[in-house]
Design a protein around this motif. Structure first.
Motif, PDB file in Angstrom:
ATOM      1  N   ASP A  22      -6.100  -1.825   8.881  1.00  0.00           N
ATOM      2  CA  ASP A  22      -5.003  -1.358   9.738  1.00  0.00           C
ATOM      3  C   ASP A  22      -3.733  -1.118   8.930  1.00  0.00           C
ATOM      4  OD1 ASP A  22      -6.472  -1.307  12.044  1.00  0.00           O
ATOM      5  OD2 ASP A  22      -5.785  -3.272  12.754  1.00  0.00           O
ATOM      6  N   ALA A  23      -3.470  -1.992   7.972  1.00  0.00           N
ATOM      7  CA  ALA A  23      -2.285  -1.814   7.128  1.00  0.00           C
ATOM      8  C   ALA A  23      -2.394  -0.529   6.309  1.00  0.00           C
ATOM      9  CB  ALA A  23      -2.111  -3.021   6.213  1.00  0.00           C
ATOM     10  N   ILE A  54       0.839  -1.202   0.000  1.00  0.00           N
ATOM     11  CA  ILE A  54       0.000   0.000   0.000  1.00  0.00           C
ATOM     12  C   ILE A  54       0.871   1.248   0.000  1.00  0.00           C
ATOM     13  CG2 ILE A  54      -1.686   1.310   1.347  1.00  0.00           C
ATOM     14  CD1 ILE A  54      -2.864  -1.364   2.237  1.00  0.00           C
ATOM     15  N   GLU A  55       1.955   1.238   0.771  1.00  0.00           N
ATOM     16  CA  GLU A  55       2.863   2.396   0.781  1.00  0.00           C
ATOM     17  C   GLU A  55       3.462   2.642  -0.594  1.00  0.00           C
ATOM     18  OE1 GLU A  55       4.567   2.423   5.367  1.00  0.00           O
ATOM     19  OE2 GLU A  55       5.670   1.336   3.821  1.00  0.00           O
ATOM     20  N   ARG A  56       3.844   1.569  -1.268  1.00  0.00           N
ATOM     21  CA  ARG A  56       4.420   1.713  -2.617  1.00  0.00           C
ATOM     22  C   ARG A  56       3.392   2.279  -3.593  1.00  0.00           C
ATOM     23  NH1 ARG A  56       4.003  -1.488  -6.866  1.00  0.00           N
ATOM     24  NH2 ARG A  56       3.098  -3.157  -5.613  1.00  0.00           N
ATOM     25  N   LEU A  57       2.172   1.742  -3.561  1.00  0.00           N
ATOM     26  CA  LEU A  57       1.141   2.231  -4.476  1.00  0.00           C
ATOM     27  C   LEU A  57       0.705   3.650  -4.124  1.00  0.00           C
ATOM     28  CD1 LEU A  57      -0.968  -1.045  -4.776  1.00  0.00           C
ATOM     29  CD2 LEU A  57       0.480  -0.010  -6.538  1.00  0.00           C
ATOM     30  N   HIS A  58       0.687   3.969  -2.848  1.00  0.00           N
ATOM     31  CA  HIS A  58       0.310   5.324  -2.430  1.00  0.00           C
ATOM     32  C   HIS A  58       1.392   6.330  -2.818  1.00  0.00           C
ATOM     33  CE1 HIS A  58      -1.940   8.289  -0.242  1.00  0.00           C
ATOM     34  NE2 HIS A  58      -0.904   8.570   0.532  1.00  0.00           N
ATOM     35  N   PRO A 102      -0.299   9.819  -4.622  1.00  0.00           N
ATOM     36  CA  PRO A 102      -0.659  10.220  -3.250  1.00  0.00           C
ATOM     37  C   PRO A 102      -2.120  10.622  -3.080  1.00  0.00           C
ATOM     38  CG  PRO A 102       1.311  11.361  -4.000  1.00  0.00           C
ATOM     39  CD  PRO A 102       0.761  10.645  -5.174  1.00  0.00           C
ATOM     40  N   LYS A 103      -2.816  10.993  -4.151  1.00  0.00           N
ATOM     41  CA  LYS A 103      -4.210  11.416  -4.032  1.00  0.00           C
ATOM     42  C   LYS A 103      -5.182  10.242  -4.094  1.00  0.00           C
ATOM     43  CE  LYS A 103      -3.480  16.003  -5.919  1.00  0.00           C
ATOM     44  NZ  LYS A 103      -3.843  16.951  -6.965  1.00  0.00           N
ATOM     45  N   GLY A 104      -4.701   9.060  -4.372  1.00  0.00           N
ATOM     46  CA  GLY A 104      -5.573   7.899  -4.518  1.00  0.00           C
ATOM     47  C   GLY A 104      -6.066   7.371  -3.187  1.00  0.00           C
ATOM     48  N   SER A 105      -7.115   6.594  -3.259  1.00  0.00           N
ATOM     49  CA  SER A 105      -7.687   5.997  -2.047  1.00  0.00           C
ATOM     50  C   SER A 105      -7.613   4.476  -2.152  1.00  0.00           C
ATOM     51  CB  SER A 105      -9.130   6.439  -1.878  1.00  0.00           C
ATOM     52  OG  SER A 105      -9.912   5.968  -2.952  1.00  0.00           O
ATOM     53  N   GLY A 141      -0.442   5.246   5.978  1.00  0.00           N
ATOM     54  CA  GLY A 141      -0.730   6.665   5.815  1.00  0.00           C
ATOM     55  C   GLY A 141      -1.898   6.966   4.903  1.00  0.00           C
ATOM     56  N   VAL A 142      -2.679   5.957   4.545  1.00  0.00           N
ATOM     57  CA  VAL A 142      -3.854   6.157   3.692  1.00  0.00           C
ATOM     58  C   VAL A 142      -5.078   6.102   4.605  1.00  0.00           C
ATOM     59  CG1 VAL A 142      -5.177   5.320   1.736  1.00  0.00           C
ATOM     60  CG2 VAL A 142      -2.697   5.056   1.757  1.00  0.00           C
TER      61      VAL A 142
END
Length: 135
Positions: free
Chosen positions: A119-120, A89-93, A97-100, A125-126
């Motif tokens: 939780d992940a 999730i961190e890599r994809l975010h 950064p604006k994605g959900s 940070g999402v």
């Protein structure tokens, strides 16, 4: 004799088809389809989502996470270990950064796995996390 050969060559030139306009049309159509195509993101598996009468469509959802009926987690068509969900999730975010995050949990998946994924996402940070459902 010579005259006869020149006449046949001139007939072949007149009978040839000019393919340039057809190629122009084909390239214009190709560009049109590339520009108008919509690219659908999929988590990698088909999930039997629960029904919800208040379901709303989420725009700009670029991180799709699927949880199968036997609690397997899929991201970008890859089976992911629950311990590696946060890193993915961190890599994809970081890429957008604006994605959900949208979690597509199967009806038969456990709430425990849904909470692990949520939780992940929060740990990554999402905070814009949605759960997919059918109308």
């Amino acid at each position: 004799m010579r005259r006869g050969n020149q006449g046949a060559g001139a007939d072949e030139d007149e009978a040839a088809i000019d393919l340039t306009p057809m190629l122009d049309v084909v390239f214009i159509m190709l560009i049109f389809f590339i520009v108008t195509a919509s690219f659908i993101k999929e988590a990698g598996i088909d999930v039997n989502r629960p029904d919800a009468p208040t379901a709303e469509k989420v725009q700009d959802a670029n991180i799709l996470i699927a949880i199968s009926s036997n609690d397997e987690i899929w991201i970008d068509r890859r089976l992911i270990d629950p311990r590696a969900v946060r890193a993915n999730i961190e890599r994809l975010h970081a890429e957008n950064p604006k994605g959900s995050v949208v979690i597509q949990a199967d009806k038969k998946s456990t709430n425990e796995m849904l909470v692990v994924v949520m939780d992940a996402a929060r740990s990554a940070g999402v905070y814009n996390v949605s759960i997919a459902a059918n109308n």
